[in-house]
Every structure is written in C-alpha cells, then in structure tokens.
Design a protein around this motif. Structure first.
Motif, PDB file in Angstrom:
ATOM      1  N   UNK A   1       0.477  -0.969   0.092  1.00 37.76           N
ATOM      2  CA  UNK A   1      -0.049   0.477  -0.190  1.00 37.76           C
ATOM      3  C   UNK A   1       1.211   1.780  -0.116  1.00 37.76           C
ATOM      4  N   UNK A   2       2.121   1.244   1.568  1.00 39.32           N
ATOM      5  CA  UNK A   2       2.942   2.591   0.725  1.00 39.32           C
ATOM      6  C   UNK A   2       3.746   2.935  -0.347  1.00 39.32           C
ATOM      7  N   UNK A   3       4.053   1.567  -0.816  1.00 43.04           N
ATOM      8  CA  UNK A   3       4.744   1.732  -2.501  1.00 43.04           C
ATOM      9  C   UNK A   3       3.150   2.075  -3.612  1.00 43.04           C
ATOM     10  N   UNK A   4       2.580   2.143  -3.805  1.00 42.41           N
ATOM     11  CA  UNK A   4       1.240   1.596  -4.278  1.00 42.41           C
ATOM     12  C   UNK A   4       1.273   3.517  -3.793  1.00 42.41           C
ATOM     13  N   UNK A   5       0.673   3.481  -3.396  1.00 41.85           N
ATOM     14  CA  UNK A   5       0.870   5.783  -2.817  1.00 41.85           C
ATOM     15  C   UNK A   5       1.649   5.813  -3.569  1.00 41.85           C
ATOM     16  N   UNK A   6       3.127   5.672  -2.627  1.00 43.07           N
ATOM     17  CA  UNK A   6       3.949   6.590  -3.824  1.00 43.07           C
ATOM     18  C   UNK A   6       4.020   6.723  -5.423  1.00 43.07           C
ATOM     19  N   UNK A   7       3.695   5.735  -5.584  1.00 41.98           N
ATOM     20  CA  UNK A   7       3.394   5.622  -7.241  1.00 41.98           C
ATOM     21  C   UNK A   7       2.611   6.360  -7.855  1.00 41.98           C
ATOM     22  N   UNK A   8       1.691   6.937  -6.733  1.00 43.81           N
ATOM     23  CA  UNK A   8       0.562   7.033  -7.203  1.00 43.81           C
ATOM     24  C   UNK A   8      -0.520   6.858  -7.582  1.00 43.81           C
ATOM     25  N   UNK A   9      -0.851   5.668  -7.585  1.00 42.88           N
ATOM     26  CA  UNK A   9      -1.780   4.015  -7.549  1.00 42.88           C
ATOM     27  C   UNK A   9      -2.791   4.586  -6.373  1.00 42.88           C
ATOM     28  N   UNK A  10      -3.697   5.728  -6.384  1.00 42.63           N
ATOM     29  CA  UNK A  10      -4.083   5.381  -5.378  1.00 42.63           C
ATOM     30  C   UNK A  10      -5.347   4.992  -4.825  1.00 42.63           C
ATOM     31  N   UNK A  11      -6.348   3.818  -5.604  1.00 42.21           N
ATOM     32  CA  UNK A  11      -6.935   3.545  -5.901  1.00 42.21           C
ATOM     33  C   UNK A  11      -6.841   2.103  -5.324  1.00 42.21           C
ATOM     34  N   UNK A  12      -5.655   1.423  -6.340  1.00 46.24           N
ATOM     35  CA  UNK A  12      -4.664   0.475  -5.286  1.00 46.24           C
ATOM     36  C   UNK A  12      -4.341   0.053  -3.987  1.00 46.24           C
ATOM     37  N   UNK A  13      -3.741   1.169  -3.794  1.00 48.59           N
ATOM     38  CA  UNK A  13      -3.077   1.329  -2.283  1.00 48.59           C
ATOM     39  C   UNK A  13      -4.252   1.350  -1.199  1.00 48.59           C
TER      40      UNK A  13
ATOM     41  N   UNK B   1      -6.619  -1.066   3.415  1.00 52.04           N
ATOM     42  CA  UNK B   1      -8.158  -1.536   3.849  1.00 52.04           C
ATOM     43  C   UNK B   1      -8.207  -2.846   4.664  1.00 52.04           C
ATOM     44  N   UNK B   2      -7.349  -3.743   3.413  1.00 54.04           N
ATOM     45  CA  UNK B   2      -7.373  -5.008   3.919  1.00 54.04           C
ATOM     46  C   UNK B   2      -5.966  -5.690   4.664  1.00 54.04           C
ATOM     47  N   UNK B   3      -5.212  -4.677   4.611  1.00 57.28           N
ATOM     48  CA  UNK B   3      -4.078  -4.504   5.964  1.00 57.28           C
ATOM     49  C   UNK B   3      -4.834  -4.502   7.170  1.00 57.28           C
ATOM     50  N   UNK B   4      -5.215  -2.630   7.196  1.00 60.53           N
ATOM     51  CA  UNK B   4      -5.612  -2.872   8.404  1.00 60.53           C
ATOM     52  C   UNK B   4      -7.171  -4.135   9.234  1.00 60.53           C
ATOM     53  N   UNK B   5      -7.911  -4.444   7.594  1.00 60.90           N
ATOM     54  CA  UNK B   5      -8.697  -5.252   8.448  1.00 60.90           C
ATOM     55  C   UNK B   5      -8.100  -7.344   8.799  1.00 60.90           C
ATOM     56  N   UNK B   6      -6.985  -7.018   8.506  1.00 64.61           N
ATOM     57  CA  UNK B   6      -6.111  -8.385   8.945  1.00 64.61           C
ATOM     58  C   UNK B   6      -5.647  -7.792  10.054  1.00 64.61           C
ATOM     59  N   UNK B   7      -4.811  -6.793  10.091  1.00 67.69           N
ATOM     60  CA  UNK B   7      -4.658  -6.489  11.572  1.00 67.69           C
ATOM     61  C   UNK B   7      -5.509  -6.195  12.686  1.00 67.69           C
ATOM     62  N   UNK B   8      -6.303  -5.839  12.793  1.00 70.20           N
ATOM     63  CA  UNK B   8      -7.866  -5.596  13.274  1.00 70.20           C
ATOM     64  C   UNK B   8      -7.876  -7.576  13.849  1.00 70.20           C
ATOM     65  N   UNK B   9      -8.186  -8.261  12.583  1.00 69.80           N
ATOM     66  CA  UNK B   9      -8.266  -9.598  13.203  1.00 69.80           C
ATOM     67  C   UNK B   9      -7.896 -10.355  14.264  1.00 69.80           C
ATOM     68  N   UNK B  10      -6.362 -10.002  13.921  1.00 63.59           N
ATOM     69  CA  UNK B  10      -5.050 -11.257  13.862  1.00 63.59           C
ATOM     70  C   UNK B  10      -4.568 -10.636  14.848  1.00 63.59           C
ATOM     71  N   UNK B  11      -4.012  -9.301  15.150  1.00 70.60           N
ATOM     72  CA  UNK B  11      -3.145  -8.811  16.239  1.00 70.60           C
ATOM     73  C   UNK B  11      -4.101  -8.118  16.921  1.00 70.60           C
TER      74      UNK B  11
END
Length: 275
Positions: free
Chosen positions: A229-241, A246-256
């Motif tokens: 996500x950080x790399x995609x944001x830096x490349x301007x690919x905002x929707x992919x980022x 969102x996926x990172x936050x969801x899995x972190x919230x569920x697992x960690x």
C-alpha cells in the motif's frame, strides 16, 4: 557451584517442556491464554533454585503480551526475566541474547527506536562471536530489528545497506527471516521514495509469506499489505493503495488486535489515503 548450565536454546516446543502448552497457544494465536499459562509456569518454577524454565516462561509471557499490543508490560516482563537469564545461562549465552533481542523489538513498538537500534547492534555482534548453532538465528533476528529501527529513525540508506548485507551473507536462511528482512528492505526503499523497488520487494515478500506454515504467517499478518500500500501510494496508484491499506487494517485488527503497533500503522495509512 553451578551444577546445571544449559548449553543451547531450550526446546520449548518439546512435549516434555513445561512451557509447551503456552508455546502451542501462542503459535495458534491464543495470546491471552498463552500469557496466563506462561505466567503460571514462571510462578511455579521460580520456587526452584536456578531453574532454567522460569526466565524462559517469563519470556514467553512477554512475547504473548507484546502480541496483544501491551508492549510496556512486555518490556517489564523482560526486565524481570533478564537477570535470571544472565544468572542461569550467562550474559553471552544465546538464550540470554535472544531475550535481549526480543525485548529490543518491544522497544521499537513503543517508539524507542534509538534504544532498539543500539541494543540490536550489540546483541548481533555478541551472537556472531558465539559458536552455538542457535546463535546464528539470534544474530539474524537482532540484525532485522536493527534494520527496522534504522528505518524508523529515518536512516533509510543505512537500513537498506544492512538489510542487503544480511540477505547476501546469510544464504539459506530460514524463510521467515528472509521475509521480515525483505519487508524491512521495502520500508527503507519506500523511505527513499524508490517505490518501484519497494513494490518488487513487497511482492517477493508476499511469495515468501504464502510459502510459510499458517502458524508462521500469523506474526507478519498485514505487513505485506502495508508495504504494498505504501509503495502504491508513492507511485500515485491511489485506488490500489486504498484497497491494500484496507486489507492490511482488516487483517491486523482480526489477527493482532486494535492496540498492536502494526494495526495502528495500518489505521494511520488508511487515514492518509482517505480510506
């Protein structure tokens, strides 16, 4: 006179180990249960003179507390355990050095990055001088912690150089070590605005992550998504980022859980993207 002195790292997962149940719970993601079990073992073994399992159980309780996002308590448990490690195993023993390395990772989660970097550098140097087979893994873990801390301190070229040095020198390293080093390498590249390279490293890390057993995937939950996500944001690919954040936050919230450092990082990234 000391009659019993453990030589290598204790086999904590052995069926005969008094901490085997706590270790199994921790690996299954049952961190609260693991912490309770490990604390109970530590309390019962502390009544025995120079019992090697007492500090080990405290260390497992610290790992479990940290996995729940309670990093201050984890550091306090390590501070309680380390004098016992030094007394029973010796200051330079891999078991003592491992506990110091694990404590340093908790310092990083508290934002105490300069302390973490200095401690990891010292542990890695000490472990590199040891002959025990286990010392090599302790050195790798400490170097990885050092790379993470250097990146958090904004010293991205140093972090990149160290990560590449360790990856090149430690051929055939365990897959999980390669995974976390490549994730930290991606962080250092993102920090230098070299987002294409960071994305390539994150994709390499993703392949490594998928090849791990489920129990070994859990500690790095969400980490690959964050790097991507950080790399995609830096490349301007905002929707992919946004999707990856969102996926990172969801899995972190569920697992960690909500209090873990990585969950907070994912939440902050989502806020920056506007997800």
């Amino acid at each position: 006179m000391r009659i019993f002195r453990p030589r290598g790292l204790l086999d904590v997962a052995s069926a005969r180990s008094p901490v085997a149940q706590a270790v199994a719970m921790h690996r299954a993601g049952r961190h609260a249960d693991a912490e309770r079990e490990a604390r109970a073992v530590a309390a019962s073994r502390s009544r025995r003179r120079n019992d090697a399992w007492a500090p080990v159980a405290l260390g497992i309780a610290a790992l479990a507390a940290g996995a729940q996002g309670r990093h201050t308590e984890a550091v306090a448990l390590y501070d309680e355990a380390l004098p016992l490690f030094a007394k029973i195993f010796g200051d330079g023993h891999p078991q003592t050095l491992k506990a110091r390395s694990d404590r340093a990772q908790q310092l990083a989660s508290l934002g105490r990055h300069a302390e973490c970097e200095a401690e990891c550098a010292d542990v890695a140097s000490a472990a590199a001088r040891r002959r025990e087979p286990e010392a090599a893994d302790v050195a790798l873990a400490a170097r990885n912690g050092q790379v993470f801390a250097l990146t958090a301190l904004g010293r991205h070229p140093e972090a990149e150089a160290l990560a590449r040095e360790v990856l090149a020198a430690a051929q055939g390293m365990p897959r999980r070590f390669s995974l976390v080093l490549r994730l930290n390498l991606a962080r250092s590249l993102n920090g230098q605005a070299r987002h294409e390279e960071a994305l390539a490293e994150a994709e390499h890390a993703l392949r490594l992550h998928r090849g791990l057993p489920a129990a070994e995937q859990r500690p790095e939950a969400g980490a690959v998504d964050l790097a991507e996500a950080t790399a995609l944001l830096g490349l301007g690919r905002r929707d992919e980022a946004r999707a990856r954040a969102v996926a990172a936050h969801d899995v972190c919230l569920a697992v960690l859980g909500p209090d873990h450092r990585r969950t907070e990082e994912a939440r902050e990234l989502r806020g920056r993207i506007g997800a």
